[in-house]
Design a protein around this motif. Sequence first.
Motif, PDB file in Angstrom:
ATOM      1  N   TRP A 157      -6.649  -9.769 -11.886  1.00  0.00           N
ATOM      2  CA  TRP A 157      -7.151  -8.498 -11.343  1.00  0.00           C
ATOM      3  C   TRP A 157      -6.280  -8.121 -10.142  1.00  0.00           C
ATOM      4  O   TRP A 157      -6.686  -8.251  -8.985  1.00  0.00           O
ATOM      5  N   PHE A 158      -5.076  -7.677 -10.429  1.00  0.00           N
ATOM      6  CA  PHE A 158      -4.084  -7.467  -9.368  1.00  0.00           C
ATOM      7  C   PHE A 158      -4.425  -6.294  -8.462  1.00  0.00           C
ATOM      8  O   PHE A 158      -3.779  -6.108  -7.432  1.00  0.00           O
ATOM      9  N   ARG A 159      -5.429  -5.499  -8.836  1.00  0.00           N
ATOM     10  CA  ARG A 159      -5.854  -4.415  -7.942  1.00  0.00           C
ATOM     11  C   ARG A 159      -6.687  -4.941  -6.770  1.00  0.00           C
ATOM     12  O   ARG A 159      -6.930  -4.213  -5.814  1.00  0.00           O
ATOM     13  N   LYS A 160      -7.145  -6.186  -6.878  1.00  0.00           N
ATOM     14  CA  LYS A 160      -7.928  -6.796  -5.797  1.00  0.00           C
ATOM     15  C   LYS A 160      -6.994  -7.529  -4.841  1.00  0.00           C
ATOM     16  O   LYS A 160      -6.327  -8.496  -5.246  1.00  0.00           O
ATOM     17  N   ASN A 164      -4.752 -11.198  -5.380  1.00  0.00           N
ATOM     18  CA  ASN A 164      -3.314 -11.358  -5.148  1.00  0.00           C
ATOM     19  C   ASN A 164      -3.043 -12.444  -4.120  1.00  0.00           C
ATOM     20  O   ASN A 164      -2.132 -13.274  -4.279  1.00  0.00           O
ATOM     21  N   HIS A 476     -18.677   1.572 -10.646  1.00  0.00           N
ATOM     22  CA  HIS A 476     -17.331   1.149 -10.234  1.00  0.00           C
ATOM     23  C   HIS A 476     -17.420  -0.308  -9.831  1.00  0.00           C
ATOM     24  O   HIS A 476     -18.020  -0.645  -8.818  1.00  0.00           O
ATOM     25  N   HIS A 479     -13.715  -5.034  -9.774  1.00  0.00           N
ATOM     26  CA  HIS A 479     -12.403  -5.376 -10.305  1.00  0.00           C
ATOM     27  C   HIS A 479     -11.478  -4.161 -10.253  1.00  0.00           C
ATOM     28  O   HIS A 479     -10.329  -4.251 -10.659  1.00  0.00           O
ATOM     29  N   GLY A 480     -11.986  -3.033  -9.792  1.00  0.00           N
ATOM     30  CA  GLY A 480     -11.140  -1.869  -9.648  1.00  0.00           C
ATOM     31  C   GLY A 480     -11.130  -0.964 -10.862  1.00  0.00           C
ATOM     32  O   GLY A 480     -10.278  -0.094 -11.003  1.00  0.00           O
ATOM     33  N   HIS A 481     -12.095  -1.124 -11.788  1.00  0.00           N
ATOM     34  CA  HIS A 481     -12.128  -0.300 -12.990  1.00  0.00           C
ATOM     35  C   HIS A 481     -13.398   0.552 -12.990  1.00  0.00           C
ATOM     36  O   HIS A 481     -14.469   0.116 -12.580  1.00  0.00           O
TER      37      HIS A 481
END
Length: 686
Positions: A157-160, A164, A476, A479-481
Amino acid sequence: MSSILFIVFLPLAAAIIAGLGNKKLGFVPSKVVTTGALFISCALSWTIFLSFLNGSAEATVVPVLQWVKSGDLDFAWALRVDTLTAVMLVVITSVSALVHLYSWGYMSEEPDQPRFFAYLSLFTFAMLMLVTADNLVQMFFGWEGVGLASYLLIGFWFRKPSANAAAMKAFVVNRVGDLGFMMGIFGVFLVFGTVSIPTILHTAPQVLNGSTIGFLGHRFDTATVLCILLFIGAMGKSAQLGLHTWLPDAMEGPTPVSALIHAATMVTAGVFMVCRLSPLFETSPTALAFVTFIGAATCFFAATVGTTQTDIKRVIAYSTCSQLGYMFFAAGVGAYGAAMFHLFTHAFFKALLFLGAGSVIHAMHHEQDMRYYGGLRKHIPLTYWAMMAGTLAITGVGIVDVAGFAGFYSKDAILEAAYAKGTELSHFAFFMGIFAALLTSFYSWRLVFLTFFGKPRWEQSEHIQHAVHDAHGHGHDDHGHDHAHGHDDHGHHDAHSDGTAGYHPHESPANMLVPLGILSLGAVAAGFVFHGAFVSEGTGEFWKGALVFNEHLIHAMHGVPDWVKWAPFAVMATGLLIAWYGYIKNTRFPAAFVDQFGFLYRFLLNKWYFDELYHFIFVRPAMALGRVFWKVGDQGIIDRFGPNGAAWVVAKGSKAAVKLQSGYLYSYALVMLVGLVGAISWVIAR
């Protein structure tokens, strides 16, 4: 044994197909290809394991291709299959196949499912390469492969930002251990002139007897230096004390990743490596003492921290760290069979606990804080009973000389071996293990009581409130989705204010429950069924030289005093009673304890301040040094005078030229006059 080629390379083929096909292939085909490949590998692995179990198989090396031939360095890519490999094949492929199936339900909302399943299969291939390695370079290839796959899966989940950061932390900390592992491999090649594992193990006693080696300006025993360097690699990969800080943060990855990598497979790579090289480690009592001490200290440390955590996955993560400590001090005292037995049983019940926790999180709208659970056994009964099976296994519930759950056989075997060894250090490890068993029982039952018993505390959770608020709108998730259904499939919402925030969790789908059921069988029966093969007298025939099997120690284990055999049961019952009293009988007791022993609680809650200490000693100086290099070296020198110097000159020149383009006639006339004067001056000067 030719089936080993299919076992190893089917997951790689599936990863390539799912990865390159990505969304063009479609969600279902990607999942079918990867999951199907793992179940085929799993079936073939069990066939090999059972053939070793009944004594019909012999160790085999299956050549693949010539890999490196450079001077004295000459080795092929070959797959070694012996009893030790067979055990690991079963562990890896069984858990991976079930995690693939489980992920069909858990990751059903994820838009990047093909990428996720490709990563899972890539990890499995790398792990299989590690355990089938016939030489140290091939082992290192798999070692780094699982490190790469772990990085990709933790940071899936690279949006978090937290995901990262956790992925980077795991990668960097493991590089520290890998440096030791590489130096150990270099040293082995220097001393033995080969990286072939069978050759090294066969000649180790003769080559290393009385030998010394120069290291850091001093002379040391060669075997001790090589073994400790190799073990440093194991400390990083298996999250032992000092290089453990990455494992709890890795819980930022999806829960199936936690079950596959951080419970059953990758973190056990260090234990496998020590057992594989056990003849080499046996040549250095000092190195074995070091392994024993680190394992016992890790066992104790992680258990203490686990008692204060509130995130359900972090409790299980520290439990993993502690159980790995048991495996290492078992190896340190020479009970390699007991270490592998605990690795085997631990894979089933720890994967079960992680996947069970994922089922709870799935039901509770991704809420991971146990303080906001309560009363869930009535809403998700199948998950509850699966978690109970895992808890009974990890706490070692059983009756001496009668029967018990998986952990009862394997963990008790380790403790008996440590006591039977008879040295001061092994007795230290025994008492550390006993105390850790008490804490394990406490925090495991604490998890069960906070999650499944008592009154629901869901109304205090922001995640649950968010689910209720967005039940009919746009949700929402963390996980950013974006999801228009607001996670309605995780539970049912109503408008009643009944102390449950209007939210009623329901059981997970079948593709998540089936793996829980299968793993529950392993947690219940794996110890009873297989303990005779792993740790009973005369089972050296089962291992067939795949590791050092000390028959004398096994005999001494069965002759330990009765109080040693009953001590694990006693501390298990004590931990259960303390957890029951604090979280069922008198729920005010934990808060009163914290008020009374606030310093101790904060010390454990902050994980002995290892992260803060490392940040002060390593991270801050490294960042400061990096800023100096950036400002002085990069900006001050390279950007001005290096490859970017021309660009800097053009940029500065363009700024000066822009100032001349003012648009005023007198400015242009002045420039022309200056130019004319300059030209006349040059002619006159000539």
